[in-house]
Each structure stands twice: as structure tokens, then as C-alpha cells.
Design a protein around this motif. Structure first.
Motif: not given
Length: 700
Positions: A338, A342, A346
Motif C-alpha cells: 500500500k 501511494r 503520486q
């Protein structure tokens, strides 16, 4: 007379096993007199149930029993062999008292002490004995508690002058190991020589079997170091030849050239906002060359904490997408997967998918469809990415974030989801040079040696536990300034065996001081509890997180600027360096406080001082290897050279580099090992069970 292994034309001819190694790989119970009980004890001590496992069970040291003093000349706290006569037996009055046998020679008397004794009839008064063991002094009288050897005088030659000391297990006696080894050594065949004659002459090395006999059953003196060096080099050469053979197989596997126009990379770099470091540029250049070549890539990207491996991995994956293919990044845990999801979301100009074991139902079905039809071009996940049910349209690049070590065979098969998948493995633990040669030799290696621009150095300080009030005052000030703090303990709950801090108890103490700003995370919580605590810390709801080493990897909280590690002397250097890397990820100045016992030994102080004085993870990894041994590379074993039983990680490091060069020269001249020496090396590979290399050679 039939000489073949089996001749159907001669019905009376019995099968004859002509394999020179067959007897060595037979079970221990094939040795005369070796019953299942003793074999089981030896298996527990050696880690294997075969004769070869006993042969390769190396002594830790040697006992010199050559001293044969008189009783008057004997000295306590020494090992000696005495020729004595039995005077009398002193039977114990209670079961808690020992049985004492008074013995004498022409110069004085002594006592043999037994807490369990069943040989009274074999040692009557007047019996002449030779006894050997550790001498003590009790109530002014020389004693030998539980002698190691006790034989009739006429059998004195049964007591060895030099006796190996092997690692043992409860219930196993040295004489049982020695008896088994005597038979096992007799089974050694006359091996053909697999070393270059010039090397043998230069190093003064005897044949393999002679060296093994000298180490396991020395006669008049401890074996010279060159005997153990010979055995170590045999094992190291087998490993290096095996690695080179497998490396050749990897290089021979066809790949697919991946050429991109860098349009997606340019967007990712614009979002990142900083230029690549010099070592990132070099590593990416090496990866691009691999991707563009017609052979499959198998490359290890190793970089220190915060060196920018994930960015290099993303740019590598985008090259695959620019070429019209798919890419996947696998992490060992859902928390880390995870975190990567993330980060990539981005930076990546394309949608990124996440696939883990907890994703079920319609969402999982949608993801599987997208991977199969190619609409999902980049996916991040756990081992779920490589399950049988997962199909890819055209997986070209697989990135493995390696917290746990994969074996050679696993590494070769990680790209099996694509027809010609290139594989990039990342590790945040700098790997010592020795382990790069022994455990990762079939891979190309790229190193990231710099920190990205803007990273501030972490100030590391040492504090004795006696200064805890001062440390707490400093932590209070930082919390008041808005900082977040990691507080790492070596245990989860209080231990009766170890007087060290426990995370649960420390959390209670700190909550008394700092209230509900304190949270707790450790490996015995449910994943939901632990993830909730980590998420609360990342969100800033929790300001001080008390934890065990579950925060060593996969926790990225840029606001955290203080790391406190209790009983730092109980952690490995590489582990301390990883923990320290959890801070220093934001713009604030960061601190790592290493708390240690008031009195630590010189080795522990040297380790902690090194960590204080340098943040070079590669230097730290090499020093940690020398101080503690390698253990399993990035794994759980705490000492030793992984996969080796005869080689010592520090003493034989020079031999490892020599074996690496020797293997390269050998295979350049005889790639299929078909010459006389090559055939002998094939036997060496079998002896040390380098099965993957043997399969590769057999397949041509």
C-alpha cells in the motif's frame, strides 16, 4: 563377472552401485551400529540425517589430551590424562550426593566424581585405569568430575591425544560422534582432483579426503589451518561455479528488447520535482541497457535507506509501458504494498492498480480482467500478483521489493507470469560484498550510494539507560515542538529470561507521561490493530509510537524526526541502521538515540560507535558481517555464512574472492565442464549439492 550397474543379460548378476557418492548420501543408520536413537541425536546436532551431514559437521575447537602428568604434578583447571589405580569406592549416602572413586599413583591420590554411576564391577579396588578429563580442586583434593575417557590401562591408546570438540545436542556424547565419523571417513572415495595443480602446490593443500580426515580425526596434533582452508575452498569453489553456471543460463535466456520514448518518464520526473542522483542515473542506465538487450534481465538494485530505489523502479516500469507492455511491483507485505501504491500513484502519469490478498469479490474480478486484457498497465501488490489465477496480457517487467530473501531457483522463476519477463529485485538492506558473491552471484548488481537532494543527515547519539530521565525530557521537548517520535523496544512483553524493555510495559510508562498521544504497534497484534496504529501515527493522531521491529521497513512518516531504540546493543548493526532510516524523511532535523546498558562489552561498544559515526549503509553492512557473521542474507539466521558448512565468513573471505576468479576462468575455458578437471568439478558440485547448476549442465 558383471561390472555394470545392472546387466539384464545376466540374470544372476546383482545390481552394483558404482556411484562414488552413494555411500556418503546414505542415511546415518547405514553405518554399522548406528541405531535410530543415536542417528536422531546426530541429526539434531548436524541438521541432516545422512552420512555427508556428519562428515561436514566441523569441530569448533580441539582438546589437547597429550599432557600425562602425575597426580602431584597435575594442575586444576586443565585437561590431563592420568594413569591411576583404584583404591576404594565411596558410595553416596543419599541420591543427591555423588559417587566418589578414590584413585592413586606413586605421587598422591585424587577422586573421580560421578553423579550417575553404573560401572562399579568394572573398576574394583586394585584396577589399573587411564582417565582423562578436566581437573578441579575440591576441599583441597584433586578431582575429575565425570571423566571424558576412562579405560583399562592396557587400552590407553583408545584415548586420543587431540580430540575434536563438535557442536552437540542434549543426550549426544562426543564418542558417539567420533565412532560414527570413523566409519564415515572410511567411506570417502579417492576423489579426482578438481583444483589446479599450481594452486595446490602454492597453498600446500593435500587431497580433499586427506584434509577432511585431518580435521575430523587428527592424530598427534591439531590440524594445520591449511587443512580447513582446503575444505573451505572446495565448498566456496562449488558455490562460485554453480553461480556462474546459473548466471550463464540467465544470460542465455531470450528476452524482448524494450525501447521507449521517455514521454511517461518525463511526466514522472516533473511530478517528483528533483533531478536523479548520480548513482540513480548510473543504475537506470544499466537497467535500460538490460531492457534494450535481447536477453532477459535479472538485476539486483540495492540501495541504502532513502536512496531512491522506488523512483528508479517506477522509471523502469514506465519503460515497459512506453514499449506497449505491462509492469508489476511485488512487495512482501500488504502494508508495504500500500505504501508503494501511494508513492507510485503520486508520481505515475498512468492509473496504478493495487492487488493484495484482502481484495475480494467484484473489485478483485475487475482487477483480474484488467490484467488479462491489458487495460491495467501497472499493478502493485503482494504475492497475490503471482498466483495461478492471475493472468497478464504481456508482463514485461516485474519488480520485487525484497524484504525476505528468495532462493536462486525462485529468483529464476519470478518472471514466469510473462513469456520473457525482465526481473528487477530491490533491497533496502545493503548487502555485504561477501554475500553478494555467495548468495546473489547469478545476478547483475546496481548500487545506489547517495541520498536524494534535500535529505538532512540524522544525528545519532549514544546514551546509557541510567540517563533515561534526561532522554525523556528531550523527547517531551520534541513532542511539544510538534515532532513525532518512534520508540523501539526489543521485546513485546516483559521477559523473565531477559531483563530488557518490553514494548507493552514501555507504552504504559510513556502514556503516564504523555497521555493518549502514545500508541503501540508490534507483531503479536492482529494485522488490523497494527495497521490502525501505524495509520494513526502516519496521520499524526498518535505522536509517539512505541513499537518492536515491525517498523523496520514499510513505514514512511516524513513528520517523524526522533527515533529512540532501547537496548540497542541487542540489535544487529544493519537492523539498527534500518530502524534509524525511519526518520530523516522530512525537512526537519532528525535524531536517533541509541540507549544501551550502563556496561556493554567492547564489541557492542564498537558496533554502536560505528553506527554513531557513519551513515554509510554499505560500510555498516560489511562491518556487521564481520562482527556477527552473515546469517541468511536478509533472513532470520543470526550468524554464519549462509549455505556453507565448511567455510568461515571472516577467516575465508579472501578465499571466496579467489574462488570467484577461479570459477570464471574455469568456465571460460571449459563452459560445459567436459575436460578431466571439468568432470572432477561436476563431482564437486554433486558433493556440495549444487543441484540447480547440475540440472543446468545436464540440460546442455
Amino acid at each position: 563377472m558383471c561390472r555394470t550397474s545392472y546387466n539384464r543379460a545376466h540374470s544372476g548378476c546383482q545390481p552394483v552401485n558404482t556411484d562414488p557418492l552413494a555411500a556418503l548420501f546414505a542415511p546415518l543408520t547405514s553405518l554399522r551400529g548406528m541405531g535410530p536413537v543415536v542417528a536422531g541425536l546426530i541429526q539434531r546436532a548436524t541438521g541432516g540425517e545422512r552420512v555427508i551431514d556428519l562428515l561436514f559437521h566441523m569441530p569448533e575447537s580441539y582438546l589437547d589430551r597429550s599432557a600425562r602428568p602425575t597426580i602431584r604434578a597435575a594442575r586444576p583447571d586443565t585437561v590431563a590424562t592420568l594413569a591411576v589405580e583404584v583404591v576404594r569406592h565411596e558410595r553416596p549416602a543419599t541420591s543427591r550426593q555423588p559417587w566418589r572413586i578414590i584413585v592413586k599413583d606413586d605421587t598422591g591420590s585424587a577422586e573421580l566424581v560421578f553423579f550417575r554411576f553404573t560401572r562399579e564391577t568394572q573398576m574394583p579396588p586394585g584396577a589399573k585405569l587411564v582417565v582423562s578429563g578436566k581437573l578441579d580442586l575440591f576441599n583441597g583434593r584433586l578431582t575429575i568430575p565425570h571423566p571424558d575417557h576412562l579405560v583399562p590401562a592396557e587400552q590407553a591408546d583408545r584415548i586420543p591425544l587431540i580430540e575434536p570438540v563438535w557442536p552437540m545436542t542434549a543426550g549426544l556424547w562426543p564418542r558417539q560422534v567420533a565412532t560414527g565419523l570413523a566409519q564415515a571417513l572410511d567411506l570417502l572415495p579417492g576423489f579426482p582432483e578438481w583444483h589446479d595443480p599450481a594452486l595446490l602446490q602454492r597453498e600446500k593443500w593435500p587431497p580433499f579426503s586427506e584434509a577432511l580426515r585431518a580435521v575430523q580425526a587428527p592424530t598427534g596434533e591439531p590440524p594445520p589451518r591449511r587443512m580447513r582452508a582446503r575444505l573451505a575452498y572446495d565448498e566456496l569453489l562449488a558455490g562460485q561455479v554453480a553461480q556462474a553456471v546459473i548466471r550463464g543460463r540467465v544470460r542465455a535466456r531470450s528476452g524482448q528488447p524494450l525501447i521507449g520514448d521517455s514521454r511517461l518518464r518525463a511526466v514522472a520526473m516533473q511530478r517528483f520535482g528533483l533531478a536523479l542522483t548520480r548513482s540513480q542515473q548510473q543504475a537506470l542506465g544499466e537497467i535500460d541497457a538490460d531492457l534494450a538487450s535481447p536477453r532477459r534481465m535479472l538485476r539486483l538494485l540495492q540501495g541504502d535507506v532513502g536512496s531512491g530505489k522506488t523512483l528508479v523502479a517506477l522509471l523502469s516500469m514506465l519503460r515497459a509501458v512506453e514499449a506497449g507492455k505491462q509492469a508489476a511491483l511485488m512487495a512482501p507485505t500488504e502494508v508495504l504494498a500500500k505504501q508503494h501504491f501511494r508513492t507510485l500513484t503520486q508520481l505515475c502519469p498512468l492509473p496504478v492498480a493495487l492487488l493484495t490478498g484482502s481484495i475480494k469479490g467484484r473489485e478483485r474480478a475487475r482487477l483480474l480482467r484488467g490484467l488479462k486484457d491489458g487495460s491495467i498497465q501497472i499493478v502493485v501488490g503482494t504475492h497475490a500478483l503471482f498466483q495461478d489465477a492471475v493472468e497478464y496480457r504481456d508482463l514485461a517487467v516485474a519488480v520485487i521489493d525484497e524484504q525476505h530473501r528468495f532462493g536462486v531457483t525462485q529468483r529464476l522463476n519470478l518472471g514466469a507470469k510473462g513469456e520473457r519477463t525482465d526481473v528487477l529485485i530491490m533491497t533496502a538492506t545493503p548487502i555485504p560484498r561477501t554475500l553478494l558473491l555467495t548468495q546473489w552471484g547469478e545476478m547483475d548488481v546496481s548500487r545506489l550510494t547517495e541520498k536524494p537532494a534535500g535529505r538532512l543527515p540524522i544525528r545519532t547519539t549514544l546514551h546509557s539507560l541510567g540517563t533515561m530521565p534526561t532522554v525523556l525530557d528531550g523527547v517531551a521537548r520534541k513532542l511539544d515542538e510538534g515532532a513525532q517520535v518512534f520508540w523501539v523496544c526489543p521485546l513485546v512483553a516483559e521477559s523473565e529470561a531477559l531483563d530488557v524493555a518490553a514494548a507493552e510495559d514501555r507504552c504504559v510508562d510513556l502514556r503516564r507521561l504523555f497521555g493518549d498521544r502514545v500508541g503501540l504497534a508490534h507483531g503479536q497484534q492482529t494485522p488490523e490493530q497494527r495497521d490502525a496504529a501505524l495509520a494513526a501515527f502516519a496521520a499524526g493522531t498518535i505522536r509517539l509510537l512505541v513499537a518492536t521491529t515491525v517498523v523496520e521497513v514499510g513505514v514512511d512518516v516524513p513528520q517523524a524526526s526522533v527515533m529512540v531504540i532501547e537496548h540497542a546493543e541487542r540489535f544487529g548493526l544493519a537492523q539498527l541502521h534500518q530502524l534509524r532510516g525511519r526518520v530523516g524523511r522530512g525537512s526537519a532535523a532528525s535524531f536517533c538515540l541509541l540507549l544501551h546498558e550502563d556496561w556493554v562489552n567492547d564489541t557492542a561498544r564498537r558496533r554502536l560507535t560505528l553506527l554513531r559515526d557513519t551513515d554509510d549503509g554499505f560500510l555498516i553492512a560489511d562491518e556487521d558481517f564481520r562482527l556477527r557473521g552473515g546469517g541468511d542474507a536478509l533472513g532470520t539466521r543470526q550468524a554464519g555464512l549462509p549455505g556453507h558448512r565448511l567455510a568461515d565468513p571472516v577467516e575465508h573471505e579472501g578465499l571466496l574472492h579467489m574462488a570467484h576468479r577461479d570459477a570464471a576462468v574455469l568456465l571460460s575455458r571449459d563452459p560445459k565442464l567436459e575436460t578431466a578437471r571439468g568432470k572432477a568439478v561436476r563431482l564437486l558440485l554433486r558433493l556440495f549439492e549444487r543441484t540447480a547448476a547440475m540440472r543446468t549442465l545436464a540440460a546442455g
